[in-house]
Scaffold this motif. Structure first.
Motif, short mmCIF file in Angstrom:
data_model
loop_
_atom_site.label_atom_id
_atom_site.label_comp_id
_atom_site.label_asym_id
_atom_site.label_seq_id
_atom_site.Cartn_x
_atom_site.Cartn_y
_atom_site.Cartn_z
N ASP A 122 0.32 -1.36 -0.09
CA ASP A 122 0.22 0.14 0.00
C ASP A 122 1.33 1.45 -0.26
O ASP A 122 1.73 1.45 0.59
N CYS A 123 0.41 2.12 -0.88
CA CYS A 123 1.42 3.41 -1.17
C CYS A 123 0.25 4.79 -0.83
O CYS A 123 0.15 4.77 -2.88
N PRO A 124 0.28 4.68 0.37
CA PRO A 124 -0.87 6.00 0.24
C PRO A 124 -0.43 7.20 0.30
O PRO A 124 -0.99 7.94 -0.88
N ALA A 125 0.91 7.62 -0.46
CA ALA A 125 0.85 9.39 -0.40
C ALA A 125 1.49 9.25 -2.65
O ALA A 125 0.92 10.18 -3.04
N ARG A 126 0.81 7.89 -2.18
CA ARG A 126 0.91 7.85 -4.72
C ARG A 126 -0.12 6.83 -5.30
O ARG A 126 -1.03 7.02 -5.66
N ASN A 127 -1.56 7.18 -3.97
CA ASN A 127 -2.33 6.55 -3.67
C ASN A 127 -2.21 5.15 -4.98
O ASN A 127 -3.32 4.97 -5.41
N GLU A 128 -1.66 4.43 -4.22
CA GLU A 128 -1.36 2.80 -4.87
C GLU A 128 -1.74 1.49 -4.37
O GLU A 128 -0.81 2.18 -3.26
N ILE A 129 -1.82 1.03 -4.94
CA ILE A 129 -2.40 -0.48 -3.79
C ILE A 129 -1.83 -1.55 -4.58
O ILE A 129 -2.21 -1.91 -5.85
N PHE A 130 -0.97 -2.41 -4.18
CA PHE A 130 -0.36 -3.60 -5.39
C PHE A 130 -1.17 -4.78 -4.27
O PHE A 130 -0.58 -4.63 -3.28
N THR A 131 -1.18 -5.74 -5.26
CA THR A 131 -1.78 -7.30 -4.56
C THR A 131 -2.03 -8.71 -5.05
O THR A 131 -1.53 -8.15 -6.62
N ALA A 132 -1.51 -9.34 -4.75
CA ALA A 132 -1.80 -10.65 -5.50
C ALA A 132 -1.78 -11.60 -4.57
O ALA A 132 -1.44 -11.61 -3.15
N VAL A 133 -2.13 -12.98 -5.03
CA VAL A 133 -2.27 -14.30 -4.56
C VAL A 133 -1.59 -15.14 -5.43
O VAL A 133 -2.11 -14.90 -6.34
N PRO A 134 -1.12 -16.58 -5.15
CA PRO A 134 -0.88 -17.42 -6.07
C PRO A 134 -1.67 -17.78 -6.99
O PRO A 134 -3.05 -18.00 -6.70
N GLY A 135 -1.54 -17.43 -8.48
CA GLY A 135 -2.39 -18.25 -9.73
C GLY A 135 -3.57 -17.27 -9.98
O GLY A 135 -3.75 -17.35 -11.01
N PHE A 136 -3.35 -16.20 -9.68
CA PHE A 136 -5.04 -14.86 -9.85
C PHE A 136 -3.98 -13.67 -10.45
O PHE A 136 -4.78 -12.99 -10.84
N GLY A 137 -2.50 -13.69 -10.54
CA GLY A 137 -2.50 -12.49 -11.29
C GLY A 137 -1.78 -12.10 -10.40
O GLY A 137 -2.27 -11.32 -8.88
N ALA A 138 -1.08 -10.87 -10.64
CA ALA A 138 -0.68 -9.55 -9.60
C ALA A 138 -2.00 -7.79 -9.80
O ALA A 138 -2.15 -7.95 -11.58
N VAL A 139 -1.67 -7.62 -8.93
CA VAL A 139 -2.96 -6.66 -9.81
C VAL A 139 -2.56 -5.23 -9.15
O VAL A 139 -2.24 -4.71 -7.93
#
Length: 269
Positions: A122-139
């Motif tokens: 979670d990158c709040p100063a850039r308003n960005e959030i990255f998430t991932a679980v195995p097999g579902f890709g990165a978002v």
């Protein structure tokens, strides 16, 4: 509970926790927070400690049977076998945070059998959030991300001495990417194709890497040791007694092969 369902539930938990910790950290950002120096001349601020306390209270209340590894706090349960454990860095890129740069993030991962099964940056100063679980890709912010295609110039981060060796081994143009203080964010930049790869100096820790490692692997890349192996999390370094790693490479494809060759042949200064 099936593994996929557990991973998704854990992802939702750590995403909520990371967003809450991000809001806490952001409230101190550019507000001259109190700073202390830890062993090794590494800074920690009151924002790191406040975010860490929030994460530990929330996550271990929700999952009291999970273990805990954090840059800022210890928990006795990490020394006993646990099926799953959290790996947390309340602010990855503390130096950037102190300097008022927006490239810092809250990093939270869940580990099982030595590998991340849920990860959030979670990158709040850039308003960005990255998430991932195995097999579902990165978002990122709800949209799928992918590593850079191999048919374009490569921006690579890392020490100049290493970058200079790449053109000898790789035919594509190589550009030196600007330095980014947060290692987790730098790896996320590889995952979304901003840069093609980054060398990682020795002495990075589990909490710098775990969430970003999963995000990159789900985006088509990897974080690998000099001998081409994935990282195992939760193992203490036999020399130092803590959760640190040797030199690493974060990249994909043929570039990864060439970067690994450089690391294998050259010692970091």
């Amino acid at each position: 509970m099936p593994a996929n369902k557990q991973n998704r539930e854990d992802l939702e938990l750590i995403r909520e926790a990371a967003e809450g910790a991000g809001r806490i950290a952001l409230s101190y950002f550019k507000q001259a927070p109190q700073i202390w120096m830890k062993t090794g001349n590494s800074p920690v601020t009151e924002a790191d400690l406040a975010a860490d306390k929030y994460l530990k209270d929330m996550l271990l209340t929700a999952r009291p049977d999970y273990g805990w590894i954090s840059e800022e706090t210890l928990d006795e349960r990490v020394v006993s076998p646990r099926q799953r454990f959290f790996v947390v860095d309340p602010i990855d890129g503390t130096r950037a945070f102190i300097e008022g740069q927006d490239v810092w993030c809250v990093s939270v991962a869940v580990i099982e059998n030595g590998r991340p099964v849920a990860g959030v940056l979670d990158c709040p100063a850039r308003n960005e959030i990255f998430t991932a679980v195995p097999g579902f890709g990165a978002v990122q912010n709800g949209s799928a991300i992918r590593v850079q295609a191999e048919n374009q110039p490569f921006k690579v981060a890392g020490p100049a001495a290493f970058l200079k060796r790449l053109p000898e081994r790789f035919l594509a143009p190589i550009e030196h990417a600007p330095y980014v203080a947060s290692l987790a964010y730098r790896i996320a930049m590889v995952a979304r194709g901003d840069i093609a790869g980054t060398f990682v100096r020795p002495n990075s820790h589990d909490w710098d890497l775990a969430a970003a490692d999963l995000i990159l692997s789900e985006a088509g890349g990897n974080v690998l040791t000099a001998d081409g192996k994935p990282l195992t999390y939760g193992l203490r370094n036999t020399s130092t007694g803590d959760y640190r790693h040797e030199a690493l490479v974060a990249a994909s494809g043929l570039l990864m092969d060439n970067m690994l060759a450089v690391v294998a042949e050259t010692a970091f200064g």
